[in-house]
Design a protein around this motif. Sequence first.
Motif, mmCIF file in Angstrom:
data_model
loop_
_atom_site.group_PDB
_atom_site.id
_atom_site.type_symbol
_atom_site.label_atom_id
_atom_site.label_comp_id
_atom_site.label_asym_id
_atom_site.label_seq_id
_atom_site.Cartn_x
_atom_site.Cartn_y
_atom_site.Cartn_z
ATOM 1 N N HIS A 3 1.020 -1.394 0.084
ATOM 2 C CA HIS A 3 -0.210 -0.022 -0.238
ATOM 3 C C HIS A 3 1.268 1.129 -0.313
ATOM 4 C CE1 HIS A 3 -3.217 -2.754 0.508
ATOM 5 N NE2 HIS A 3 -2.789 -3.610 1.342
ATOM 6 N N ALA A 188 -5.120 1.589 2.744
ATOM 7 C CA ALA A 188 -5.764 0.223 1.564
ATOM 8 C C ALA A 188 -7.216 1.012 0.984
ATOM 9 C CB ALA A 188 -5.808 -1.108 3.163
ATOM 10 N N LYS A 189 -7.742 1.117 1.610
ATOM 11 C CA LYS A 189 -8.794 2.000 0.234
ATOM 12 C C LYS A 189 -8.660 2.510 -0.516
ATOM 13 C CE LYS A 189 -13.382 3.696 0.851
ATOM 14 N NZ LYS A 189 -14.172 4.741 1.873
ATOM 15 N N THR A 191 -5.147 2.760 -1.839
ATOM 16 C CA THR A 191 -4.536 2.222 -2.262
ATOM 17 C C THR A 191 -5.726 1.423 -3.472
ATOM 18 O OG1 THR A 191 -2.902 1.530 -1.352
ATOM 19 C CG2 THR A 191 -2.780 0.228 -2.812
ATOM 20 N N ARG A 192 -6.309 1.005 -3.300
ATOM 21 C CA ARG A 192 -7.402 0.337 -3.826
ATOM 22 C C ARG A 192 -8.507 0.955 -5.089
ATOM 23 N NH1 ARG A 192 -9.565 -2.618 0.357
ATOM 24 N NH2 ARG A 192 -11.174 -0.891 0.973
ATOM 25 N N ASN A 193 -8.784 2.598 -4.725
ATOM 26 C CA ASN A 193 -9.042 3.208 -5.248
ATOM 27 C C ASN A 193 -8.307 4.575 -6.203
ATOM 28 O OD1 ASN A 193 -12.150 2.635 -4.793
ATOM 29 N ND2 ASN A 193 -10.917 2.171 -2.610
#
Length: 209
Positions: A3, A188-189, A191-193
């Motif tokens: 991340h 983490a969120k 990175t996902r988006n």
Amino acid sequence: MTHGPSPDTKHPIAAQPRLVYLKTVITNPNIIVGDYTYYDDVEHPENFERNVLYHFDFIGDKLIIGKFCSIATGVTFIMNGGNHRTDWFTNYPFPVFGQGWEVAMPNEWPYKGDTVVGHDVWLGYDATLMPGVQVGDGAIVAAKSVVTQSVAPYTVVGGNPARQLRQRFDDATIQALLEIQWWHWDIAKITRNLTAICGADLAALRQAI
């Protein structure tokens, strides 16, 4: 899945020692910096505090910088200790030298409060921020600008004194971004988006909430 670099890493890009995550090199408790904000300086990135001028402990004013800010070489912050009384007949601060001159010590010196830089702000090369200004989230300060007044979120300013050049987005989009506040998501969120954050599709960013 990784991340990104840790916010506690001094040099997040190993091949670029000129860039530091700023909070890792700050020692003054009156300078508060959020995660992932970086300072870029080819000569002395670790000595950022030398750019925070007239920041005297006895005054107690704070420099507060948010998360994910990009701060270019030579950005300077003038703090309240640099203010003189302009309502006197003299500009000279006689009382601070003492030895008889303290007789003219005023009850107060000019004080404009803390200097606050929001999140995801880009401060361009050699920009100067004057005491007490507030720079809103997502704003951009152009190179060599002198910021004497507060800057609205997602606004681009430039010049001496800095003036509004344009808004980055329309009012509705700016309001939505200020409500979404992606910079407060866990990493983490984020990175996902990243494709939505690093884009310009508001609908896609909303889906990530």
